[in-house]
Scaffold this motif. Sequence first.
Motif, short mmCIF file in Angstrom:
data_model
loop_
_atom_site.label_atom_id
_atom_site.label_comp_id
_atom_site.label_asym_id
_atom_site.label_seq_id
_atom_site.Cartn_x
_atom_site.Cartn_y
_atom_site.Cartn_z
N SER A 94 65.41 47.65 80.41
CA SER A 94 64.46 47.35 79.35
C SER A 94 63.35 46.45 79.85
O SER A 94 63.49 45.77 80.86
CB SER A 94 65.17 46.68 78.17
N GLY A 95 62.26 46.45 79.12
CA GLY A 95 61.22 45.47 79.36
C GLY A 95 61.61 44.15 78.73
O GLY A 95 62.67 44.01 78.12
N VAL A 96 60.75 43.14 78.88
CA VAL A 96 61.04 41.81 78.36
C VAL A 96 59.81 41.30 77.62
O VAL A 96 58.67 41.43 78.10
CB VAL A 96 61.42 40.82 79.48
N THR A 97 60.03 40.72 76.45
CA THR A 97 58.94 40.13 75.68
C THR A 97 59.29 38.70 75.30
O THR A 97 60.43 38.27 75.41
CB THR A 97 58.69 40.92 74.38
N VAL A 98 58.29 37.98 74.84
CA VAL A 98 58.50 36.70 74.18
C VAL A 98 57.97 36.85 72.76
O VAL A 98 56.80 37.19 72.55
CB VAL A 98 57.78 35.54 74.89
N ILE A 99 58.87 36.66 71.78
CA ILE A 99 58.50 36.71 70.37
C ILE A 99 58.19 35.28 69.94
O ILE A 99 59.03 34.39 70.08
CB ILE A 99 59.65 37.27 69.52
N ALA A 100 56.99 35.04 69.43
CA ALA A 100 56.59 33.67 69.09
C ALA A 100 55.86 33.64 67.76
O ALA A 100 55.15 34.58 67.39
CB ALA A 100 55.70 33.09 70.19
N ALA A 101 56.04 32.53 67.05
CA ALA A 101 55.40 32.34 65.74
C ALA A 101 54.84 30.92 65.66
O ALA A 101 55.36 30.00 66.32
CB ALA A 101 56.40 32.57 64.61
N PRO A 102 53.80 30.71 64.85
CA PRO A 102 53.25 29.36 64.69
C PRO A 102 54.23 28.48 63.93
O PRO A 102 55.07 28.96 63.16
CB PRO A 102 51.97 29.60 63.89
N GLY A 103 54.14 27.19 64.15
CA GLY A 103 55.01 26.27 63.43
C GLY A 103 54.59 26.12 61.98
O GLY A 103 53.42 26.29 61.63
N THR A 104 55.56 25.83 61.13
CA THR A 104 55.29 25.55 59.72
C THR A 104 55.93 24.22 59.37
O THR A 104 56.82 23.74 60.06
CB THR A 104 55.88 26.65 58.81
N GLU A 105 55.47 23.63 58.29
CA GLU A 105 56.02 22.37 57.80
C GLU A 105 56.04 21.29 58.89
O GLU A 105 56.97 20.50 59.00
CB GLU A 105 57.44 22.59 57.26
N GLY A 106 54.99 21.27 59.71
CA GLY A 106 54.88 20.26 60.75
C GLY A 106 55.71 20.53 61.98
O GLY A 106 55.73 19.70 62.90
#
Length: 214
Positions: A61-73
């Motif tokens: 398989s390939g490899v990814t990084v799943i990322a999201a912005p922070g919430t509530e500080g």
Amino acid sequence: MMGHAGMAAAAVRHLRRKGAPASAAPPVDPLPRPELRAVRADEPPPPDPAEFRRVLGHFASGVTVIAAPGTEGEPPAGFACQSFASLSLDPPLVVFMVARTSASWPRIARAGVFCASILGAGQEALCRGFAVSSAQNADKFAGVRHEPAPVTGSPRLADVPAWVDCSVHAVHTGGDHLVVVGRVEALGADENAAGAGPLVFHRGTFGTLRTTER
């Protein structure tokens, strides 16, 4: 009691809520575990987990990084993910799987958006940095260059061959994992970075794909 489908729908409704103060958002329920049942005498037992992992490890398989912005500080959240794939062209959807025990997933769920950065050859160290558990209080983004993805503002890692900016579209149960469907809001590729080829994971080790000129 609400069934699994109902719980998944409730989670998605929570993710889609608009205008509610971030501080008022309740913790995201990771959805219930499937009910266990005894193996009947006339049916074979399920595969041993170690054997299951060994055999399925033959699928590269390939490899990814799943990322999201922070919430509530909170700071941004992210984790290394192999189980990422395209799902639909119309509408444009992608899918990834995440363990129920993931400490990063509840934070990504609260954000309701994510960016999948597809890693290339030579980015093994970057992958390993995001493979550590968030429960260890590790700052996965320390020293990692990134910028906001154009639509959702999720962290888009620098120098990756490709990226896919998404909003969370649906969440389904899948045994000890959750199946997360993302609606693609924007995407792009760096042909210079892509020229080096993908980062590949196979049988517990990293590798690269050797290509030949046609």
